[in-house]
Design a protein around this motif. Structure first.
Motif, short mmCIF file in Angstrom:
data_model
loop_
_atom_site.label_atom_id
_atom_site.label_comp_id
_atom_site.label_asym_id
_atom_site.label_seq_id
_atom_site.Cartn_x
_atom_site.Cartn_y
_atom_site.Cartn_z
N PRO A 76 20.87 49.11 -72.77
CA PRO A 76 21.91 49.87 -73.80
C PRO A 76 23.09 49.03 -74.19
O PRO A 76 23.62 48.98 -75.17
CB PRO A 76 22.48 51.13 -73.15
N HIS A 224 31.39 61.03 -69.96
CA HIS A 224 30.59 61.65 -70.63
C HIS A 224 29.73 62.27 -69.68
O HIS A 224 29.57 62.44 -68.57
CB HIS A 224 29.53 60.61 -71.63
N HIS A 226 25.49 63.99 -69.52
CA HIS A 226 24.07 63.82 -70.11
C HIS A 226 23.47 65.17 -69.93
O HIS A 226 23.72 65.87 -69.25
CB HIS A 226 23.54 62.69 -69.23
#
Ligand code: MBD
Ligand code: FE
Length: 284
Positions: A76, A224, A226
């Motif tokens: 990523p 964040h 998920h």
């Protein structure tokens, strides 16, 4: 010194032999892909005059990367995961499929087998003392925009130090801390209590960090959470929310932040509001 030999028949024939293109056996798709990737590598060595020292430095780095188990972390970082998402988006666009919630990358830190709860789950075990309580709720809708009862909401995130359970270098977290599978209720609703996660940083001194540093880049992700969303007869959605208050929300080393996935965390301090929104129970 610069020499160019890539386009010679000898090198082209050599590449076919490397991938066994003209021989029997093996898997045709693997042969095709390896032939192409090796051709692209040979061409890069030729075009850029990559020196033997540079090449062997790269090989040593790959060994280090593998030993650290970080192929899925640099991927990523180098944008491949996001590129794959852009290709999936383009397929959807071609098919006329509209995604109410955009997809974004899974990342390397999902663990299967989290505890399953119905309607409501508490994700954190209370051991992160600097954790600020967080409540999130929502409804899973199907492709027609109808609520999806019984949909599966898999959710995972890190703690206030940026560490995920199962990958915590301090060994301080219980298995599946901040990882749950929530089965949506009869109205497609899910709800969870956890703590506000911090951003994530690649391990200091790691091969992933070394390459990013050589590119003049950082290895940080904004805070964040998920999600995998799945339901019978529907394809699975892989996504995340990125928390708007994080200064890096639009400067993610993993390129996962997308329009439509940035969420504001709203602070609630008055008792009446906390009571009305609830902390520990299902909807109601
Ligand atoms: C993460 O937590 C993550 O979500 C990604 C995509 C890469 C590294 C760490
Ligand atoms: Fe993550």
């Amino acid at each position: 010194m610069s020499v160019k030999i890539f386009d010679t028949p000898e090198v082209q024939q050599f590449l076919r032999a490397v991938a066994n293109l003209d021989g029997q056996g093996g898997d045709p798709r693997t042969k095709q892909i390896v032939h192409r990737l090796m051709s692209d590598l040979f061409k890069a060595i030729d075009d850029l005059d990559i020196t033997p020292d540079e090449y062997w430095t790269g090989i040593a780095w790959l060994n280090e990367l593998g030993t650290a188990g970080q192929a899925g972390l640099i991927s990523p970082g180098l944008g491949v995961d996001h590129f794959i998402d852009l290709r999936l988006d383009a397929v959807d666009e071609q098919l006329g499929v509209e995604n109410r919630t955009p997809r974004t990358i899974e990342g390397p830190l999902y663990v299967a087998g989290a505890p399953v709860e119905h309607g409501f789950a508490r994700l954190d075990d209370g051991s992160d003392e600097s954790g600020h309580p967080l409540v999130m709720q929502g409804t899973v809708y199907d492709a027609e925009g109808k609520p999806a009862p019984g949909a599966q909401v898999e959710v995972w995130h890190c703690d206030t130090r940026g560490f995920y359970s199962h990958f915590d270098p301090t060994g301080k977290q219980a298995p599946f801390n901040m990882r749950r599978t929530i089965i949506a209720d009869e109205q497609g609703r899910y709800r969870f209590r956890s703590i506000v996660p911090s951003g994530y940083g690649v391990p200091p001194g790691s091969p992933t960090e070394k390459l990013l540093t050589a590119l003049g880049r950082h290895g940080q992700r904004p805070a964040h959470i998920h999600f995998f969303i799945s339901a019978d007869g529907h394809r699975k959605l892989t996504t995340q929310i990125n928390l708007a208050h994080d200064p890096l929300v639009n400067d993610d080393f993993a390129h996962a932040t997308r329009d439509g996935l940035v969420c504001e965390v709203v602070e609630r301090t008055d008792e009446a509001s906390i009571k009305a929104h609830g902390m520990d129970g299902p909807f109601g």
